[in-house]
Write an enzyme that holds these catalytic residues in place. Structure first.
Site, PDB file in Angstrom:
ATOM      1  CG  ASP A 125      39.621  96.527  79.239  1.00 13.83           C
ATOM      2  OD1 ASP A 125      40.430  95.924  79.990  1.00 13.83           O
ATOM      3  OD2 ASP A 125      38.389  96.383  79.308  1.00 13.83           O
TER       4      ASP A 125
ATOM      5  CD  GLU B 152      38.762  93.461  84.725  1.00  6.42           C
ATOM      6  OE1 GLU B 152      38.519  93.030  85.865  1.00  6.42           O
ATOM      7  OE2 GLU B 152      38.464  94.631  84.361  1.00  6.42           O
TER       8      GLU B 152
END
EC number: 3.4.11.4
Length: 417
Positions: A87, A182
């Site tokens: 991400d 994350e």
């Protein structure tokens, strides 16, 4: 040692990966927080399978698990995991990224063409002085680049490609883990360490060439929900207590010359508001608290709670719900119990012909949580710089060195067993 002769694939992979929008969403309650993160994860699974990796899986939560079988006859070689996250940060758009390769950087300003007001200057980015002659990659000026952490993803993928292409290199069982979310603190929320089956790990999510980060912030979040008193504004005298004004006053009273990200460095912690939303009747303030010591976290949380109470004292009919949420803790507490994890990383970096730099990170990685979950996991450089911004950049040469370090590490763990 240099991987020669070898035609690196890391840059080609990186340029493709950053064009896939994988931005996470802190306000989503799903896992992963955005379904589009799986768009990259599916690509990674397909590419791993095409390389010949037979044990690879994308689960419902967006985690990619893969295994490279051992090539050594030695027994007792620890199972090592390499991990990066797919991400990108919610702080800056990750949609329609247009990567640009600036070949043979000469030290001059880099004007990003889609927004000429975005200029990457060496005076603002001192690490650029070490990149003269290298090939830099940036976005075009309207988005982040996504080097955090697609540089790490691409480096792991190229290292896997190298190891599979060179079966004569001895290594133990290698595990690969690609995580979602994350950037919003949920990168390990649904990870299955039993399925992963690793003894030690390394996140590839750091900045400067040669850096090894074995210490992170400890981190908490604070959510403050303020209940005000709403009245018709024409008849509000002596009755209305606006939650918007209470929340705004609370944020305005935070220190401006210390205790904030923009005024701290090195081992100094901070209190940082990240979200403010409300109406007259109800408002929310979300903050993050950071310190290298857990006691420092508690001191800052006590300060913030006292500040909230002082502001509310002026509004006798209003109230606030003050909630502290643990996010992660300083990985050094765990890593100090397993010194070989950092020692082998230093040796792997030095074998690549670069100086190793053990550092503390003013942030956190998946490795922070993984370490406390039972997988000691420091952070290795990926070459990413100016992350979470439109000035983000990485160099081809730094990414290739990261690939070398991963391959060296795989061999060192087998050698030392």
């Amino acid at each position: 040692m240099p991987l020669s002769p070898y035609s690196f694939t890391v840059t080609e992979r990186f340029l493709r990966y950053v064009q896939i929008d994988t931005q996470s969403d802190p306000h989503s309650e799903t896992y992963p927080s955005t379904e589009k993160q799986k768009d990259l994860s599916r690509v990674l699974v397909q590419e791993l399978q095409q390389m010949g990796v037979t044990e690879v899986e994308l689960d419902d939560y967006g985690y990619v698990y893969a295994t490279l079988p051992a090539t050594t006859a030695k027994t007792g070689v620890p199972v090592i995991c390499f991990c990066s996250h797919v991400d990108t940060s919610p702080d800056c758009s990750g949609a329609n990224v247009k990567p640009i390769v600036h070949t043979r950087y000469d030290g001059s300003d880099l004007v990003l063409p889609d927004d000429p007001a975005q200029i990457i200057r060496m005076s603002d980015h001192p690490d650029l002085k070490d990149q003269i002659g290298n090939d830099l990659i940036t976005a075009s000026g309207t988005t982040l680049l996504g080097a955090d952490n697609k540089a790490g993803v691409a480096e792991i993928m190229d290292a896997v490609h190298y190891l599979i292409s060179h079966p004569e290199l001895e290594h133990g069982t290698i595990k690969i883990l690609f995580t979602p979310d994350e950037e919003i603190g949920r990168g390990t929320a649904k990870v299955d360490l039993e399925k992963l089956g690793a003894d030690f790990g390394y996140t590839i999510d750091g900045e400067t060439l040669g850096s090894l980060e074995d210490e992170t912030f400890s981190a908490d979040a604070v959510h403050i929900r303020i209940q005000g008193v709403s009245q018709h504004p024409g008849f509000a005298k002596g009755r209305m207590e606006s939650a918007i004004k209470i929340a705004s006053e609370l944020v305005a009273r935070l220190p401006k010359d210390h205790l904030s990200p923009e005024t701290t460095e090195d081992k100094e912690g901070f209190v940082h508001p990240t979200y403010l939303h409300g109406t007259v009747e109800e408002a929310e303030v979300e903050l993050i608290i950071r310190d290298f010591a857990e006691a420092g976290l508690h001191e800052k949380e006590a300060f913030l709670k006292q500040l909230t109470e002082e502001v509310l004292a002026q509004y006798p009919n209003s109230a606030a719900d003050f909630k502290v949420i643990e996010q992660y803790r300083n990985m050094k507490e765990v890593l100090d119990q397993y010194p070989q994890v950092a020692q082998y990383a230093v040796e792997a970096i030095e074998r690549s012909g670069i100086a190793a730099r053990q550092m503390s990170i003013r942030g956190g990685t998946d490795g922070s949580r993984l370490s406390f979950m039972g997988l000691p996991c420091p952070n290795l450089f990926a070459g990413e710089h100016a992350f979470h911004s439109r000035h983000e950049w990485v160099s081809r040469q730094d990414m290739e060195k990261a690939v070398e370090v991963i391959v060296n590490l795989a061999q060192i763990w087998a050698e030392k067993a």
